[in-house]
Design an enzyme around this catalytic site. Structure first.
Site, mmCIF file in Angstrom:
data_model
loop_
_atom_site.group_PDB
_atom_site.id
_atom_site.type_symbol
_atom_site.label_atom_id
_atom_site.label_comp_id
_atom_site.label_asym_id
_atom_site.label_seq_id
_atom_site.Cartn_x
_atom_site.Cartn_y
_atom_site.Cartn_z
ATOM 1 N N SER A 135 0.851 -1.187 0.000
ATOM 2 C CA SER A 135 0.000 0.000 0.000
ATOM 3 C C SER A 135 0.890 1.241 0.000
ATOM 4 O O SER A 135 1.758 1.386 0.869
ATOM 5 C CB SER A 135 -0.912 0.000 1.228
ATOM 6 N N LYS A 161 -1.044 -0.835 -4.450
ATOM 7 C CA LYS A 161 -2.272 -0.123 -4.074
ATOM 8 C C LYS A 161 -1.918 1.328 -3.800
ATOM 9 O O LYS A 161 -1.017 1.611 -3.000
ATOM 10 C CB LYS A 161 -2.923 -0.742 -2.836
ATOM 11 N N LYS A 163 -3.171 4.929 -2.362
ATOM 12 C CA LYS A 163 -4.158 5.696 -1.609
ATOM 13 C C LYS A 163 -4.555 6.915 -2.450
ATOM 14 O O LYS A 163 -3.692 7.570 -3.060
ATOM 15 C CB LYS A 163 -3.572 6.156 -0.271
ATOM 16 N N ASP A 189 -7.352 2.975 -3.183
ATOM 17 C CA ASP A 189 -8.087 2.939 -1.917
ATOM 18 C C ASP A 189 -8.404 4.368 -1.499
ATOM 19 O O ASP A 189 -7.497 5.179 -1.288
ATOM 20 C CB ASP A 189 -7.233 2.251 -0.850
ATOM 21 N N GLU A 214 -11.260 0.669 -3.785
ATOM 22 C CA GLU A 214 -11.589 0.248 -2.430
ATOM 23 C C GLU A 214 -12.267 1.371 -1.653
ATOM 24 O O GLU A 214 -11.756 2.489 -1.607
ATOM 25 C CB GLU A 214 -10.308 -0.192 -1.723
ATOM 26 N N ASP A 239 -14.375 -2.175 2.336
ATOM 27 C CA ASP A 239 -13.451 -2.368 3.452
ATOM 28 C C ASP A 239 -14.163 -1.971 4.737
ATOM 29 O O ASP A 239 -14.749 -2.800 5.430
ATOM 30 C CB ASP A 239 -12.196 -1.529 3.204
ATOM 31 N N LYS A 263 -10.370 -7.457 6.990
ATOM 32 C CA LYS A 263 -9.430 -7.080 8.037
ATOM 33 C C LYS A 263 -9.927 -7.706 9.334
ATOM 34 O O LYS A 263 -10.972 -7.295 9.865
ATOM 35 C CB LYS A 263 -9.342 -5.561 8.176
ATOM 36 N N GLY A 291 -4.419 -4.698 5.599
ATOM 37 C CA GLY A 291 -3.450 -4.513 6.666
ATOM 38 C C GLY A 291 -3.689 -3.222 7.426
ATOM 39 O O GLY A 291 -4.290 -2.277 6.912
#
Length: 368
Positions: A135, A161, A163, A189, A214, A239, A263, A291
């Site tokens: 990430s 991934k 952000k 995400d 996400e 998520d 998660k 994570g």
């Protein structure tokens, strides 16, 4: 098993680099560790709360308080203790899934050690190693992002991934695709940073062949996610919205997502995480393991979970060195883009006393 007591330990671990999301920038990870002591064994659980209630309504000081005041006393009242007894014993107390997950995991670790079983064996893992994604936080510039992604790909990570947030979405995705090509598995995400009014902007990500978007909308906006899924081609992954097997089933029934991020801390523990895996598998929906910048303790359990057959996408199970120069356990090391599933009893790892002591800020013992 008979419970002797529970230790709450606060640690503060310096990150190798600031990690920025749409809701916060973190330079130090403050973590609450839960150690359960029974007559014969001990077990660890990691509470994935953050210091402030930004990602979730839960936060670390509140988790410590609810454990101290309610959850640990409820377990102490049980005449016998095993992993299946934890959730019913704590059910009267609303919410606080992350605190409950940490306590349940510690009990599970101790119980597995007493039965000489590994976490992977008990969960039903079918793989000896799992593919690792990474990430990448929001950066100050696109060139800085490109440098970071280049480094992670050079290390062997199999999925990137990014952000994102309003103002940092299409441009960084385009830049990564132009620099590294269409063959790199790539996803984004948003951590709830958008609203349904941003659907047209999110649809601008469609040409870049992302694995998924996400959690673009608020965690309670399941209907909004279902509508967004009809307006964009990129698969929607939930998520923060997924807090139980029931919520996962509801989201799938509404068409709010076609991928689920599991998660364990967010859903109340690894027993519920396995139920969500089973629900999604029954619907043919892929899952992956998210994570929360865990230490080696939480990472060990996540890697074992990610070895279940329904985890068909690389998760955020990065190597220890992605976040910490020195972990509190033996570090998880990336090999050919994968992490090995621990084989030892329980979590398969234990804290290294000196390294644990170095990052400890406080301890508290709660006797039975």
């Amino acid at each position: 098993m008979k419970l002797v007591g529970v230790e709450l330990r606060r640690v503060a671990m310096l990150l190798v680099a600031p990690f920025r999301t749409s809701f916060a920038t973190m330079t130090t990870r403050e973590i609450l560790l839960v150690r359960v002591e029974t007559e014969d064994h001990e077990g660890y659980g990691e509470c994935v709360t953050m210091a402030d209630p930004l990602y979730s309504s839960e936060y670390t000081a509140a988790a410590a308080d609810v454990l101290r005041s309610y959850l640990v006393p409820a377990l102490a009242a049980l005449p016998d203790l095993d992993p299946w007894a934890v959730s019913p014993a704590l059910a009267a107390f609303k919410g606080h899934r992350m605190a409950k997950a940490a306590l349940e995991t510690a009990v599970l670790d101790a119980w597995l050690r007493s039965h000489d079983l590994s976490m992977g064996q008990w969960l039903g893992a079918t793989a000896e190693r799992v593919p690792a994604g990474v990430s990448v936080g929001i950066m100050d510039s696109v060139p800085a992002l490109i440098d970071a992604v280049d480094g992670y790909l050079s290390e062997g990570y199999l999925r990137i991934k990014l952000k994102i947030e309003p103002g940092w979405d299409v441009a960084p995705v385009r830049a990564v695709r132009e620099r590294f090509g269409d063959d790199v598995p790539l996803q984004v995400d948003a951590n709830t940073a958008y609203t349904l009014a941003d659907a047209a902007q999110l649809a601008r990500l469609d040409p870049y062949g992302l694995l998924l978007i996400e959690q673009p909308l608020d965690e309670e906006d399941i209907r909004g996610h279902a509508e967004l899924a009809r307006q964009v081609r990129t698969p929607i992954c939930l998520d923060e919205s997924i807090v139980s097997a029931r919520s996962a089933a509801d989201a799938l029934a509404m068409g709010a997502c076609s991928v689920v991020n599991i998660k364990p801390g967010r859903v109340g523990g690894y027993l519920e995480a396995r139920r969500i895996h089973d629900v999604c598998a029954a619907h043919g929906v892929p899952v992956w393991c998210g994570g929360m910048l865990e230490t080696g303790l939480g990472r060990a359990a996540n890697v074992a979970l990610a070895a279940l057959p329904g985890f068909t996408l690389p998760g955020d199970t990065s190597a220890s060195g992605r976040y910490y120069r020195t972990d509190i356990t033996e570090p998880f090391v990336l090999r050919d883009g994968h992490l090995d599933v621990p084989r030892g009893p329980g979590l398969g790892v234990s804290p290294i006393p000196g390294q644990l002591a170095e990052v400890t800020t406080s301890t508290e013992w709660i006797g039975r």
